[in-house]
Design an enzyme around this catalytic site. Structure first.
Site, mmCIF file in Angstrom:
data_model
loop_
_atom_site.group_PDB
_atom_site.id
_atom_site.type_symbol
_atom_site.label_atom_id
_atom_site.label_comp_id
_atom_site.label_asym_id
_atom_site.label_seq_id
_atom_site.Cartn_x
_atom_site.Cartn_y
_atom_site.Cartn_z
ATOM 1 N N HIS A 17 0.837 -1.342 0.305
ATOM 2 C CA HIS A 17 0.039 0.484 0.084
ATOM 3 C C HIS A 17 0.163 1.204 0.293
ATOM 4 O O HIS A 17 0.238 2.487 -0.145
ATOM 5 C CB HIS A 17 -0.847 -0.095 0.713
ATOM 6 C CG HIS A 17 -1.577 -1.440 1.053
ATOM 7 N ND1 HIS A 17 -3.305 -0.462 0.395
ATOM 8 C CD2 HIS A 17 -2.104 -2.411 1.669
ATOM 9 C CE1 HIS A 17 -3.988 -1.873 0.461
ATOM 10 N NE2 HIS A 17 -3.144 -2.742 0.552
ATOM 11 N N ASP B 94 3.304 9.245 -1.100
ATOM 12 C CA ASP B 94 2.003 8.261 -1.247
ATOM 13 C C ASP B 94 1.910 7.375 -1.664
ATOM 14 O O ASP B 94 1.232 7.493 -3.400
ATOM 15 C CB ASP B 94 1.107 9.543 -0.942
ATOM 16 C CG ASP B 94 -0.105 9.082 0.344
ATOM 17 O OD1 ASP B 94 0.063 8.407 1.048
ATOM 18 O OD2 ASP B 94 -0.703 9.776 0.357
#
Length: 468
Positions: free
Chosen positions: A155, A363
């Site tokens: 992730h 991110d």
């Protein structure tokens, strides 16, 4: 019937639904069916090792958890996972803190996860492991004789070889990733970085389809962007925007435009640069003073680590200086809070916000960007300002993309958002919503599970570029 087994470091127990449920619980809602098993850490720490697995069931799903000792929590979670892997995977080598004993603890806890999980497995289970805490888990399960299909999804971003190899034991971790049948990433960029590492660090030539063979196992690397249930979130935002919390926020604005940022309090989120940008906006565009109120919600996290303590002090300082310089008796430009806000409440806040400023330095994806877009009023949408280094930027090109290291560029984007015509706002929103409504959480789960369920791959001899 094949059962899905989800494994994550932290298991969101049924009692934690709603306000405490994280993005993973929301994203996997479409994959978890009655009969599924979710395994991982309970969130509890003990002074001694009990080796006990706690089991509870809710809505047909089984939740199995283990506790960690204080020493395991410190070495595995705080020090190695978040003190070494997290900065590495976010390109922050200056913050990487490697300790060999912490790495041993990281591997030991993964070995313990594997032993506890193996006792719960059935022969036809498919196993979906999540995130950087559990990179070695697949290899530990294979060492115990588990031959089930096992997939792994990261992730966070993944880094190119020149960065990855800065971590001691990097080759060991990369080899462990090759024990999985499927290795998934949010974007093609991260997927390519992984495949480049496989080639450069392990000497394995990879196929154009992301497939390669290693030690008699065929591994498939895929890009599979995570998403949200856009229609459901939009409906929730519309309803909550009429509620008392949104009404109180709207009243406090006194007719001013709301800019919003929602992040975990983390150095990867670019918060100091964002706070500086607010001051630059007010300095460079005096006409925007009193026209905007910025609300930053930055929920506290990982407060044990010095890097996070320093970040909080820095944000307190910048916020104080900005408000001290520009506030008036009836207007404060920057509202900054570190308490968490319920996801439902945020949906309403997003709908009334004229802009969202999502400017992480790096991110993996950033679901706040997608939630903000989904929450907008189609007739009068706000503007998304997005870091070009967020995974979401590869999909959401109709946002105002900025360099998060450049406070002046962020400030100019904020000014542009304040002055943008309704026609341009609508056109940009329509394009963005099309992406968010297509790349949903359901699609994310279906794509990964379609790869994980395949059994038609045949292992081939690896093509070596050099001896390893």
């Amino acid at each position: 019937m094949t059962r899905l087994v989800v494994v994550s470091n932290r298991v969101p127990l049924p009692s934690e639904r709603g306000a405490k449920a994280g993005g993973l619980a929301v994203a996997l809602a479409d994959a978890l069916r009655p009969g599924s098993l979710w395994f991982g850490w309970s969130g509890r720490r003990t002074s001694h090792d009990t080796r006990r697995t706690h089991v509870q069931r809710s809505d047909g799903i089984t939740y199995a958890t283990i506790d960690l000792t204080d020493a395991e929590y410190d070495g595995f979670y705080v020090n190695f996972s978040n003190g070494a892997l997290w900065p590495l995977l976010h390109f922050r080598l200056g913050l990487l803190d490697f300790n060999a004993d912490d790495y041993k603890e990281y591997c030991s806890v993964n070995r313990r996860y594997a032993a506890a999980l193996k006792a719960l497995l059935q022969p036809d289970d498919v196993i979906w492991v999540h995130d950087y805490h559990l990179i070695p888990l697949g290899a530990e399960l294979r060492a115990l004789g588990v031959e089930n299909r096992i997939g792994f999804f990261l992730h966070t971003p993944f880094v190119p070889p020149a960065v990855f190899q800065a971590l001691p034991r990097a080759t060991e971790l990369l080899t462990a990733l090759c024990a999985y049948d499927i290795v998934g990433f949010h974007t093609p960029t991260y997927c390519k970085a992984f495949l480049d590492c496989v080639t450069e660090c392990l000497g394995i030539r990879t196929g154009t389809d992301g497939r390669f063979s290693f030690r008699s196992r065929t591994v498939q690397a895929i890009a599979d962007p995570i998403g949200i249930d856009a229609k459901s979130f939009a409906a929730k935002a519309e309803a909550v925007a009429r509620g008392k919390d949104a009404a109180a926020l709207r009243e406090s604005l006194n007719g001013r435009a709301l800019a919003i940022g929602v992040d975990r309090l983390d150095y990867s989120k670019g918060l100091p640069n964002r706070f500086i940008a607010i001051g630059r906006l007010l300095a460079n565009h005096p006409e925007d003073r009193r026209q905007i109120s910025f609300l930053q919600i930055a929920a506290r996290s990982r407060e044990e680590q010095h890097a996070y303590q320093r970040l909080r002090r820095e944000l307190d300082r910048i916020a104080g200086e900005t408000n001290g310089r520009y506030s008036e008796f009836d207007w404060t430009p920057l509202r900054y809070m570190t308490n968490a806000v319920k996801r439902d409440t945020l949906a309403g806040f997003f709908r009334i916000a004229r802009m969202a400023v999502v400017t992480p330095l790096r991110d993996g994806m950033n679901l706040v960007a997608k939630e903000y877009v989904a929450a907008q009023d189609p007739e009068d949408p706000g503007v998304l300002i997005l870091s070009r280094f967020a995974g979401a930027a590869e999909e959401m090109t109709a946002a105002l993309l900025v360099n998060p290291f450049d406070a002046d560029e962020i400030a100019e984007a904020m000014h542009r958002a304040l002055t943008m015509s309704l026609q341009e706002r609508v056109e940009r929103w329509k394009t963005l919503y099309g992406v968010v409504a297509t790349n949903t959480a359901e699609r994310f789960c279906n794509v990964f599970m379609s790869y994980l369920a395949r059994s038609d791959t045949v292992a081939q001899r690896p093509v070596l570029l050099r001896a390893i």
